[in-house]
Design a protein around this motif. Structure first.
Motif, PDB file in Angstrom:
ATOM      1  N   ASP A  21      -3.251   3.378   5.743  1.00 42.96           N
ATOM      2  CA  ASP A  21      -1.867   3.167   5.313  1.00 42.96           C
ATOM      3  C   ASP A  21      -1.168   2.240   6.280  1.00 42.96           C
ATOM      4  O   ASP A  21      -0.795   2.635   7.372  1.00 42.96           O
ATOM      5  N   PHE A  22      -0.972   1.005   5.866  1.00 48.43           N
ATOM      6  CA  PHE A  22      -0.242   0.057   6.687  1.00 48.43           C
ATOM      7  C   PHE A  22       1.252   0.122   6.417  1.00 48.43           C
ATOM      8  O   PHE A  22       2.009  -0.660   6.917  1.00 48.43           O
TER       9      PHE A  22
ATOM     10  N   GLY B  37       1.645  -8.630   4.461  1.00 47.35           N
ATOM     11  CA  GLY B  37       0.813  -9.712   4.988  1.00 47.35           C
ATOM     12  C   GLY B  37      -0.635  -9.343   5.142  1.00 47.35           C
ATOM     13  O   GLY B  37      -1.528 -10.187   4.956  1.00 47.35           O
ATOM     14  N   ILE B  38      -0.927  -8.073   5.451  1.00 54.77           N
ATOM     15  CA  ILE B  38      -2.316  -7.639   5.623  1.00 54.77           C
ATOM     16  C   ILE B  38      -3.012  -7.544   4.272  1.00 54.77           C
ATOM     17  O   ILE B  38      -4.129  -8.031   4.100  1.00 54.77           O
ATOM     18  N   VAL B  39      -2.363  -6.926   3.297  1.00 55.94           N
ATOM     19  CA  VAL B  39      -2.969  -6.776   1.970  1.00 55.94           C
ATOM     20  C   VAL B  39      -3.255  -8.140   1.361  1.00 55.94           C
ATOM     21  O   VAL B  39      -4.351  -8.402   0.858  1.00 55.94           O
ATOM     22  N   SER B  40      -2.259  -9.024   1.406  1.00 54.09           N
ATOM     23  CA  SER B  40      -2.438 -10.350   0.826  1.00 54.09           C
ATOM     24  C   SER B  40      -3.540 -11.127   1.537  1.00 54.09           C
ATOM     25  O   SER B  40      -4.353 -11.800   0.895  1.00 54.09           O
TER      26      SER B  40
ATOM     27  N   THR C 173       0.836  -1.205   0.000  1.00 52.63           N
ATOM     28  CA  THR C 173       0.000   0.000   0.000  1.00 52.63           C
ATOM     29  C   THR C 173       0.869   1.252   0.000  1.00 52.63           C
ATOM     30  O   THR C 173       0.405   2.322   0.377  1.00 52.63           O
ATOM     31  N   LEU C 174       2.127   1.129  -0.419  1.00 54.52           N
ATOM     32  CA  LEU C 174       3.028   2.273  -0.334  1.00 54.52           C
ATOM     33  C   LEU C 174       2.532   3.457  -1.149  1.00 54.52           C
ATOM     34  O   LEU C 174       2.396   4.575  -0.647  1.00 54.52           O
ATOM     35  N   LEU C 175       2.280   3.253  -2.427  1.00 49.60           N
ATOM     36  CA  LEU C 175       1.778   4.319  -3.288  1.00 49.60           C
ATOM     37  C   LEU C 175       0.295   4.136  -3.568  1.00 49.60           C
ATOM     38  O   LEU C 175      -0.489   5.053  -3.527  1.00 49.60           O
ATOM     39  N   LYS C 176      -0.072   2.924  -3.879  1.00 49.27           N
ATOM     40  CA  LYS C 176      -1.470   2.572  -4.071  1.00 49.27           C
ATOM     41  C   LYS C 176      -1.590   1.083  -3.770  1.00 49.27           C
ATOM     42  O   LYS C 176      -0.592   0.370  -3.675  1.00 49.27           O
ATOM     43  N   GLN C 177      -2.790   0.622  -3.628  1.00 48.38           N
ATOM     44  CA  GLN C 177      -2.978  -0.791  -3.323  1.00 48.38           C
ATOM     45  C   GLN C 177      -2.447  -1.641  -4.462  1.00 48.38           C
ATOM     46  O   GLN C 177      -2.830  -1.484  -5.615  1.00 48.38           O
TER      47      GLN C 177
END
Length: 263
Positions: free
Chosen positions: A262-263, A184-187, A159-163
């Motif tokens: 933002d994680f 790990g959260i996004v995945s 999620t640095l710039l966009k998902q």
């Protein structure tokens, strides 16, 4: 004959003018060269030294034990932590019980980047987890370390710039010299089976993998914390508690909710 590098650390028990000169003179008389010297902790100095043979080190150790102005702490072949301590003037904090866990605070980002860069330079498989609360600098530190290690980094999820959630790589990206970054959260919260198939393929590569939020990652995969070679914890301050309450309480996110967090 090639010289061997050693790490010497001593604690000052009686501080007086000329003490460092005495140590330097002793090393000179033994034909041991000083490579680097720095304070590494309160009242302690660390040195990287070069010796032609082991007998020189044995003689040095014997003499140091007779000195009443210092206490010998370490005299060994240098570890990564020793080299970084001399370079940065402080030791990396290592968990006393879990030796693969290392702790940093935000004002130690330079030390953290240097530490990870040295890990990234090593060849072969390495699985590194990094814990930390939002906006503490996890992803930025990983990217900066990749640059220092001359590694190409690839976001598998982020999620640095966009998902970012990738389901495939192009042929050239399946390269063991690349560094793969997984959130790990996004995945865990947004990915499909194609993404997880890609993750499994990447995990089988003899390459460096860095997983942000490893605890969430292992909850949703066949992997465990024991599979990680290193766990890095990054906090805003030493007392900060790393918690995942907001994630566990919100199993599903709308796109707008997830994109704004933002994680």
């Amino acid at each position: 004959m090639s010289k061997t590098e050693w790490y010497l650390e001593y604690e000052i028990t009686k501080n007086r003018p000329g003490l460092l000169g005495d140590i330097s003179s002793l090393l000179g008389m033994l034909s041991i060269n000083i490579v680097t010297i720095n304070g590494v902790e309160q009242g302690r100095r660390g040195l990287l030294i070069l010796a032609k043979n082991y007998e020189q080190i044995v003689r040095l150790e014997s003499i140091l034990h007779t000195m009443d102005t210092i206490k010998l702490i370490k005299l060994r072949v240098p570890k990564l932590r020793d080299r970084l301590a001399v370079r940065h003037g402080r030791y990396i904090q290592q968990d006393a019980d879990d030796k693969k866990t290392f702790r940093f605070v935000r004002d130690e980002l330079g030390l953290l980047v240097d530490f990870m860069a040295e890990l990234f330079k090593q060849e072969g498989h390495k699985l590194i987890g990094i814990r930390g609360m939002p906006r503490v600098g996890k992803t930025e530190s990983i990217v900066a370390s990749s640059v220092c290690a001359n590694k190409r980094w690839l976001f598998v999820s982020s999620t640095l710039l966009k998902q970012t959630i990738r389901n495939q790589l192009i042929h050239d990206e399946y390269n063991e010299n690349n560094l793969f970054i997984i959130d790990g959260i996004v995945s865990s919260r947004r990915a499909n089976e194609k993404h997880w198939q890609l993750v499994r393929e990447i995990m089988s590569l003899p390459a460096i993998k860095v997983v942000e939020h490893p605890d969430i990652f292992v909850e949703n995969t066949q992997y465990s914390i024991d599979d990680f070679d290193y766990i890095i914890e990054l906090r805003h301050d030493p007392e900060e508690e790393i918690k995942y309450d907001i994630v566990n309480e919100n199993k599903m996110f709308s796109d707008s909710e997830f994109g704004g967090f933002d994680f």
